[in-house]
Design a protein around this motif. Structure first.
Motif, PDB file in Angstrom:
ATOM      1  N   THR A 157      -2.886   3.566   3.187  1.00 17.87           N
ATOM      2  CA  THR A 157      -2.798   3.019   4.537  1.00 17.87           C
ATOM      3  C   THR A 157      -1.361   3.162   5.029  1.00 17.87           C
ATOM      4  OG1 THR A 157      -2.199   0.794   3.808  1.00 17.87           O
ATOM      5  CG2 THR A 157      -4.557   1.303   3.951  1.00 17.87           C
ATOM      6  N   GLU A 158      -1.148   2.934   6.313  1.00 21.48           N
ATOM      7  CA  GLU A 158       0.195   3.050   6.875  1.00 21.48           C
ATOM      8  C   GLU A 158       1.149   2.058   6.200  1.00 21.48           C
ATOM      9  OE1 GLU A 158       2.476   2.541  11.197  1.00 21.48           O
ATOM     10  OE2 GLU A 158       0.292   2.747  11.103  1.00 21.48           O
ATOM     11  N   GLN A 159       0.645   0.843   5.932  1.00 24.76           N
ATOM     12  CA  GLN A 159       1.481  -0.162   5.284  1.00 24.76           C
ATOM     13  C   GLN A 159       1.810   0.244   3.848  1.00 24.76           C
ATOM     14  OE1 GLN A 159       3.552  -2.366   6.143  1.00 24.76           O
ATOM     15  NE2 GLN A 159       2.540  -4.372   6.244  1.00 24.76           N
ATOM     16  N   GLU A 160       0.836   0.818   3.152  1.00 23.79           N
ATOM     17  CA  GLU A 160       1.072   1.274   1.784  1.00 23.79           C
ATOM     18  C   GLU A 160       2.089   2.417   1.757  1.00 23.79           C
ATOM     19  OE1 GLU A 160      -3.273   0.143  -0.210  1.00 23.79           O
ATOM     20  OE2 GLU A 160      -2.927   2.135   0.648  1.00 23.79           O
ATOM     21  N   ARG A 161       2.019   3.308   2.756  1.00 22.34           N
ATOM     22  CA  ARG A 161       3.002   4.396   2.845  1.00 22.34           C
ATOM     23  C   ARG A 161       4.403   3.831   3.042  1.00 22.34           C
ATOM     24  NH1 ARG A 161       1.664   9.641   4.452  1.00 22.34           N
ATOM     25  NH2 ARG A 161       3.925   9.915   4.483  1.00 22.34           N
ATOM     26  N   ARG A 162       4.491   2.810   3.893  1.00 19.17           N
ATOM     27  CA  ARG A 162       5.788   2.181   4.158  1.00 19.17           C
ATOM     28  C   ARG A 162       6.342   1.541   2.883  1.00 19.17           C
ATOM     29  NH1 ARG A 162       4.153  -0.878   7.960  1.00 19.17           N
ATOM     30  NH2 ARG A 162       4.470   0.673   9.590  1.00 19.17           N
ATOM     31  N   ILE A 163       5.479   0.853   2.157  1.00 18.76           N
ATOM     32  CA  ILE A 163       5.901   0.188   0.925  1.00 18.76           C
ATOM     33  C   ILE A 163       6.264   1.213  -0.146  1.00 18.76           C
ATOM     34  CG2 ILE A 163       5.092  -1.264  -0.993  1.00 18.76           C
ATOM     35  CD1 ILE A 163       3.523  -2.867   1.129  1.00 18.76           C
ATOM     36  N   LEU A 180       9.724  -6.568   5.182  1.00 16.88           N
ATOM     37  CA  LEU A 180       8.500  -6.454   5.988  1.00 16.88           C
ATOM     38  C   LEU A 180       7.958  -7.813   6.441  1.00 16.88           C
ATOM     39  CD1 LEU A 180       6.615  -3.700   3.936  1.00 16.88           C
ATOM     40  CD2 LEU A 180       8.122  -3.418   5.914  1.00 16.88           C
ATOM     41  N   LEU A 182       6.726 -10.251   4.631  1.00 20.60           N
ATOM     42  CA  LEU A 182       5.477 -10.555   3.936  1.00 20.60           C
ATOM     43  C   LEU A 182       5.796 -11.296   2.634  1.00 20.60           C
ATOM     44  CD1 LEU A 182       3.645  -7.103   4.297  1.00 20.60           C
ATOM     45  CD2 LEU A 182       3.091  -9.217   5.520  1.00 20.60           C
ATOM     46  N   THR A 186       1.896 -10.773  -1.692  1.00 20.03           N
ATOM     47  CA  THR A 186       1.195  -9.788  -0.863  1.00 20.03           C
ATOM     48  C   THR A 186       1.694  -8.382  -1.172  1.00 20.03           C
ATOM     49  OG1 THR A 186       0.903 -11.410   0.917  1.00 20.03           O
ATOM     50  CG2 THR A 186       0.684  -9.079   1.517  1.00 20.03           C
ATOM     51  N   ILE A 187       3.022  -8.254  -1.317  1.00 15.27           N
ATOM     52  CA  ILE A 187       3.608  -6.951  -1.653  1.00 15.27           C
ATOM     53  C   ILE A 187       3.102  -6.493  -3.010  1.00 15.27           C
ATOM     54  CG2 ILE A 187       5.748  -5.696  -2.111  1.00 15.27           C
ATOM     55  CD1 ILE A 187       5.317  -6.441   0.825  1.00 15.27           C
ATOM     56  N   TYR A 190      -0.229  -5.000  -2.596  1.00 16.73           N
ATOM     57  CA  TYR A 190      -0.130  -3.677  -1.970  1.00 16.73           C
ATOM     58  C   TYR A 190       0.305  -2.635  -3.005  1.00 16.73           C
ATOM     59  CZ  TYR A 190      -0.706  -4.758   3.029  1.00 16.73           C
ATOM     60  OH  TYR A 190      -1.214  -5.099   4.262  1.00 16.73           O
TER      61      TYR A 190
END
Length: 220
Positions: A157-163, A180, A182, A186-187, A190
């Motif tokens: 996902t976009e969030q996973e790519r960012r992480i 982020l 969060l 939560t991290i 992810y």
């Protein structure tokens, strides 16, 4: 180097007998002081920043993680701490990850006592103990082993790519969470998800993967 001129060392190994042996070896030297020990990655990540040793001697395989991950997180927070990886096995994958994590040396537990003492002194002095041929293999892997056509990223996902990118910067879950906005838990979830999608087990593998991606982009 501390004012008393001694090299301060922190030991991380899950085997008490190994820690005790290395501790006794190092402590017998006038110019070296062991300032702490840990048997797990979690304990090491708490205690190393407090003691701020000149050198952290890290077992590659730990019960709750990897000494390479400890190296990456410690070095990302404080580059003054030099890391010397200690392992029972000659493993190119672990060597690759150690180099990417910023380790100054990688030695086998079969090393002689005098050689280990010399290794600690050299690493404390800012020298690299990484074998030139081994380092060349890693650089060759970066040049020619880049994940061309790798479609695994498409599953993130976009969030996973960012992480994933932030993991590649060497940031801890806590710091990523702050970046982020969060929760750390939560991290962690992810990270578990993206590692599963990438077919990996450790965050150090993900960080090395990001490095290969960046090297591939630079060649284009």
């Amino acid at each position: 180097m501390p004012e008393n001129g001694k090299i301060t060392v922190f030991l991380v190994d899950d085997h008490e007998v190994v820690r005790r042996g290395v501790h006794e070896l190092l402590s017998a030297e006038d110019g070296i002081e062991v300032v702490g020990e840990a048997g797990t990655a979690a304990d090491a990540l708490i205690r190393i920043p407090v003691t701020r040793p000149d050198v952290a001697v890290l077992d590659v395989r730990l019960p709750d993680g990897s000494g390479v991950e400890v190296c990456r997180e410690i070095r990302s927070a404080d580059e003054a701490v030099k890391c010397l990886m200690l392992t029972s096995y000659a493993d190119d994958e672990a060597l690759f990850e150690a180099i990417m994590a910023g380790a100054s040396g990688y030695v086998l537990k079969a090393i002689r006592g005098g050689e280990l003492l010399a290794a600690v002194r050299d690493v404390a002095a800012g020298k690299s103990l990484l074998d030139p041929e081994a380092t060349a293999r890693v650089l060759e892997r970066l040049r020619d082993g880049g994940p061309r056509g790798d479609d695994r990223l498409a599953h993130l996902t976009e969030q996973e790519r960012r992480i994933l990118d932030l993991i590649g910067e060497g940031l801890t879950n806590r710091v990523i969470g702050e970046r982020l906005h969060l929760a750390e838990k939560t991290i962690k979830n992810y990270v578990s998800s993206l590692l599963s999608k990438l077919g990996m087990e450790r965050r150090s593998q993900a960080a090395a993967y990001v490095a290969r991606l960046q090297a591939e982009r630079q060649r284009r």
